[in-house]
Design a protein around this motif. Structure first.
Motif, PDB file in Angstrom:
ATOM      1  N   PRO A 236       0.805  -1.235   0.000  1.00  0.00           N
ATOM      2  CA  PRO A 236       0.000   0.000   0.000  1.00  0.00           C
ATOM      3  C   PRO A 236       0.832   1.276   0.000  1.00  0.00           C
ATOM      4  O   PRO A 236       0.343   2.335  -0.400  1.00  0.00           O
ATOM      5  CB  PRO A 236      -0.821  -0.120   1.296  1.00  0.00           C
ATOM      6  CG  PRO A 236      -0.851  -1.577   1.606  1.00  0.00           C
ATOM      7  CD  PRO A 236       0.481  -2.087   1.151  1.00  0.00           C
ATOM      8  N   ALA A 237       2.083   1.203   0.478  1.00  0.00           N
ATOM      9  CA  ALA A 237       2.935   2.392   0.551  1.00  0.00           C
ATOM     10  C   ALA A 237       4.017   2.395  -0.513  1.00  0.00           C
ATOM     11  O   ALA A 237       4.961   3.184  -0.433  1.00  0.00           O
ATOM     12  CB  ALA A 237       3.581   2.482   1.934  1.00  0.00           C
ATOM     13  N   ALA A 238       3.891   1.534  -1.522  1.00  0.00           N
ATOM     14  CA  ALA A 238       4.962   1.370  -2.510  1.00  0.00           C
ATOM     15  C   ALA A 238       5.243   2.643  -3.290  1.00  0.00           C
ATOM     16  O   ALA A 238       6.382   2.895  -3.686  1.00  0.00           O
ATOM     17  CB  ALA A 238       4.611   0.233  -3.470  1.00  0.00           C
ATOM     18  N   ALA A 239       4.222   3.487  -3.511  1.00  0.00           N
ATOM     19  CA  ALA A 239       4.407   4.699  -4.316  1.00  0.00           C
ATOM     20  C   ALA A 239       4.836   5.901  -3.483  1.00  0.00           C
ATOM     21  O   ALA A 239       5.155   6.955  -4.030  1.00  0.00           O
ATOM     22  CB  ALA A 239       3.111   5.019  -5.060  1.00  0.00           C
ATOM     23  N   LYS A 240       4.868   5.769  -2.161  1.00  0.00           N
ATOM     24  CA  LYS A 240       5.245   6.885  -1.288  1.00  0.00           C
ATOM     25  C   LYS A 240       6.763   7.046  -1.280  1.00  0.00           C
ATOM     26  O   LYS A 240       7.505   6.069  -1.320  1.00  0.00           O
ATOM     27  CB  LYS A 240       4.743   6.613   0.130  1.00  0.00           C
ATOM     28  CG  LYS A 240       5.030   7.734   1.112  1.00  0.00           C
ATOM     29  CD  LYS A 240       4.606   7.353   2.521  1.00  0.00           C
ATOM     30  CE  LYS A 240       3.101   7.241   2.636  1.00  0.00           C
ATOM     31  NZ  LYS A 240       2.685   7.039   4.044  1.00  0.00           N
ATOM     32  N   LYS A 241       7.226   8.293  -1.227  1.00  0.00           N
ATOM     33  CA  LYS A 241       8.671   8.546  -1.185  1.00  0.00           C
ATOM     34  C   LYS A 241       9.260   7.982   0.106  1.00  0.00           C
ATOM     35  O   LYS A 241       8.656   8.078   1.178  1.00  0.00           O
ATOM     36  CB  LYS A 241       8.964  10.034  -1.301  1.00  0.00           C
ATOM     37  CG  LYS A 241       8.662  10.623  -2.680  1.00  0.00           C
ATOM     38  CD  LYS A 241       9.132  12.053  -2.752  1.00  0.00           C
ATOM     39  CE  LYS A 241       8.737  12.688  -4.090  1.00  0.00           C
ATOM     40  NZ  LYS A 241       9.350  11.995  -5.235  1.00  0.00           N
ATOM     41  N   ALA A 242      10.461   7.417   0.011  1.00  0.00           N
ATOM     42  CA  ALA A 242      11.083   6.772   1.168  1.00  0.00           C
ATOM     43  C   ALA A 242      11.344   7.758   2.297  1.00  0.00           C
ATOM     44  O   ALA A 242      11.332   7.382   3.471  1.00  0.00           O
ATOM     45  CB  ALA A 242      12.384   6.097   0.746  1.00  0.00           C
ATOM     46  N   LYS A 243      11.571   9.052   1.982  1.00  0.00           N
ATOM     47  CA  LYS A 243      11.830  10.034   3.036  1.00  0.00           C
ATOM     48  C   LYS A 243      10.605  10.250   3.916  1.00  0.00           C
ATOM     49  O   LYS A 243      10.731  10.750   5.049  1.00  0.00           O
ATOM     50  CB  LYS A 243      12.296  11.357   2.440  1.00  0.00           C
ATOM     51  CG  LYS A 243      11.264  12.078   1.581  1.00  0.00           C
ATOM     52  CD  LYS A 243      11.862  13.353   0.996  1.00  0.00           C
ATOM     53  CE  LYS A 243      10.857  14.084   0.102  1.00  0.00           C
ATOM     54  NZ  LYS A 243      11.459  15.297  -0.508  1.00  0.00           N
ATOM     55  N   ALA A 244       9.427   9.855   3.427  1.00  0.00           N
ATOM     56  CA  ALA A 244       8.200   9.983   4.218  1.00  0.00           C
ATOM     57  C   ALA A 244       7.896   8.722   5.013  1.00  0.00           C
ATOM     58  O   ALA A 244       6.913   8.681   5.747  1.00  0.00           O
ATOM     59  CB  ALA A 244       7.028  10.313   3.299  1.00  0.00           C
ATOM     60  N   TYR A 245       8.725   7.700   4.876  1.00  0.00           N
ATOM     61  CA  TYR A 245       8.512   6.455   5.611  1.00  0.00           C
ATOM     62  C   TYR A 245       8.886   6.634   7.083  1.00  0.00           C
ATOM     63  O   TYR A 245       9.829   7.347   7.418  1.00  0.00           O
ATOM     64  CB  TYR A 245       9.385   5.338   5.024  1.00  0.00           C
ATOM     65  CG  TYR A 245       8.829   4.652   3.798  1.00  0.00           C
ATOM     66  CD1 TYR A 245       7.829   5.218   3.035  1.00  0.00           C
ATOM     67  CD2 TYR A 245       9.333   3.414   3.403  1.00  0.00           C
ATOM     68  CE1 TYR A 245       7.337   4.582   1.911  1.00  0.00           C
ATOM     69  CE2 TYR A 245       8.843   2.760   2.276  1.00  0.00           C
ATOM     70  CZ  TYR A 245       7.844   3.355   1.536  1.00  0.00           C
ATOM     71  OH  TYR A 245       7.356   2.709   0.432  1.00  0.00           O
ATOM     72  N   SER A 246       8.159   5.944   7.937  1.00  0.00           N
ATOM     73  CA  SER A 246       8.551   5.867   9.344  1.00  0.00           C
ATOM     74  C   SER A 246       9.773   4.963   9.460  1.00  0.00           C
ATOM     75  O   SER A 246      10.154   4.265   8.503  1.00  0.00           O
ATOM     76  CB  SER A 246       7.411   5.296  10.174  1.00  0.00           C
ATOM     77  OG  SER A 246       7.182   3.930   9.829  1.00  0.00           O
ATOM     78  N   LEU A 247      10.389   4.946  10.665  1.00  0.00           N
ATOM     79  CA  LEU A 247      11.553   4.078  10.880  1.00  0.00           C
ATOM     80  C   LEU A 247      11.193   2.618  10.634  1.00  0.00           C
ATOM     81  O   LEU A 247      11.949   1.879   9.984  1.00  0.00           O
ATOM     82  CB  LEU A 247      12.074   4.258  12.303  1.00  0.00           C
ATOM     83  CG  LEU A 247      13.230   3.340  12.725  1.00  0.00           C
ATOM     84  CD1 LEU A 247      14.433   3.532  11.820  1.00  0.00           C
ATOM     85  CD2 LEU A 247      13.600   3.594  14.186  1.00  0.00           C
TER      86      LEU A 247
END
Length: 319
Positions: free
Chosen positions: A136-147
């Motif tokens: 579900p988060a595959a298209a989100k930029k990695a800098k917006a990922y939680s730890l």
């Protein structure tokens, strides 16, 4: 060297492996470690024990000062080009391109693998994302990922190709309890598929739940290694007494030469009595002293008990 018939195969084997930095004590001191094929191997130790340094030597990232290391039957770091394509690794957190999406990060990682077939690249990436719950988060930029999401993405990168060995340094760092359970399940699945997993963690409960074997390091030296069940069995359990009269219970236990460790509420915890002590007699002594006993027993030793007995360290041993 071929293994003899019936002999256990070692996926990782070190002999007197040493890493010494200029002007200091050895970070790793004559480590002789054996990781059997098919194991989920937990690598434990307090801060500064040498765990990460050992992993970096095994992966050929730094050279040892002395001794030898063999991974998948080959000497490291000399055979890194042969060994590393068969190894998935997540060491000291994933290195990600923050401006790329999670999917595009994995496409970059896969493209850097000379053994990866570009025709099936997107299918591999989709499968890896699904295995770690990041579709579900595959298209989100990695800098917006939680730890925790970054940890999952790093694990997905390690799983792009089938691996004989998976090396994970604190893989559940930053994950919530549900995410930790999912990673534990994934590790068990990988092991059942024949992948050997080498897992560094500060969560002793996690090691006990998922690992078949473990090793304990302290101050650069190996203290013990072996099957997890045997390591825990080698430690002494604890005597517990549940009573509304904890002060009286403590007094009776001390009279019988038993060291009381803690008293919290109605629960008194103590070192186990000497082997010659009859537990029925001890219970009778408590009752005779007017202690209202609601619970009494000797608990099975845990891996934490074994760890504390070996290192003198408490539960939080990250590093």
């Amino acid at each position: 060297m071929a293994a003899s018939a019936g002999a256990a195969v070692s996926v990782i084997e070190t002999q007197e492996l040493t890493k010494r930095y200029r002007g200091g004590r050895p970070a790793v001191d004559r480590l002789s470690l054996t990781v059997p094929e098919g194991a989920v191997f937990g690598f434990l130790g307090p801060n500064g024990s040498g765990k990460t340094t050992t992993i970096r030597m095994l992966m050929g990232l730094i050279d040892p000062t002395g001794g030898t290391a063999r991974v998948l039957g080959h000497p490291m770091p000399r055979a890194a080009r042969t060994v590393l394509p068969q190894v998935g690794a997540l060491i000291e957190g994933p290195a990600l391109y923050g401006f790329l999406s999670g999917r595009d990060n994995l496409l970059r990682f896969d493209a850097a693998d000379p053994t990866a077939d570009p025709r099936t690249r997107r299918a591999r990436v989709a499968r890896a994302l699904d295995r770690v719950g990041l579709t579900p988060a595959a298209a989100k930029k990695a800098k917006a990922y939680s730890l925790g999401m970054k940890q999952r993405l790093g694990l997905a990168a390690a799983l792009l190709q089938p691996r004989r060995l998976l090396v994970l340094d604190e893989p559940t760092n930053g994950l919530d309890p549900q995410g930790m359970r999912e990673i534990r399940t994934l590790v068990r699945e990988l092991a059942s598929d024949g992948t050997t997993v080498f897992l560094s963690s500060h969560l002793l409960d996690e090691i006990e739940q998922v690992c078949t074997h473990a090793a304990v390091m302290a101050q650069g030296r190996l203290l013990t290694q072996g099957p997890v069940a045997e390591l825990a069995a080698g430690a002494r359990g604890r005597l517990t007494v549940t009573t509304p009269d904890p002060a009286d219970a403590r007094h009776v236990l001390k009279e019988h030469g038993i060291t009381v460790l803690a008293a919290e509420g109605e629960r008194v915890t103590a070192e186990p009595p000497p082997p010659e002590t009859d537990l029925a007699d001890l219970t009778a002594a408590l009752v005779a002293a007017g202690v209202r006993v609601r619970g009494f027993g000797v608990e099975r030793a845990s891996l934490e008990d074994a760890f504390v007995a070996l290192t003198g360290e408490g539960f939080d041993v990250a590093g």
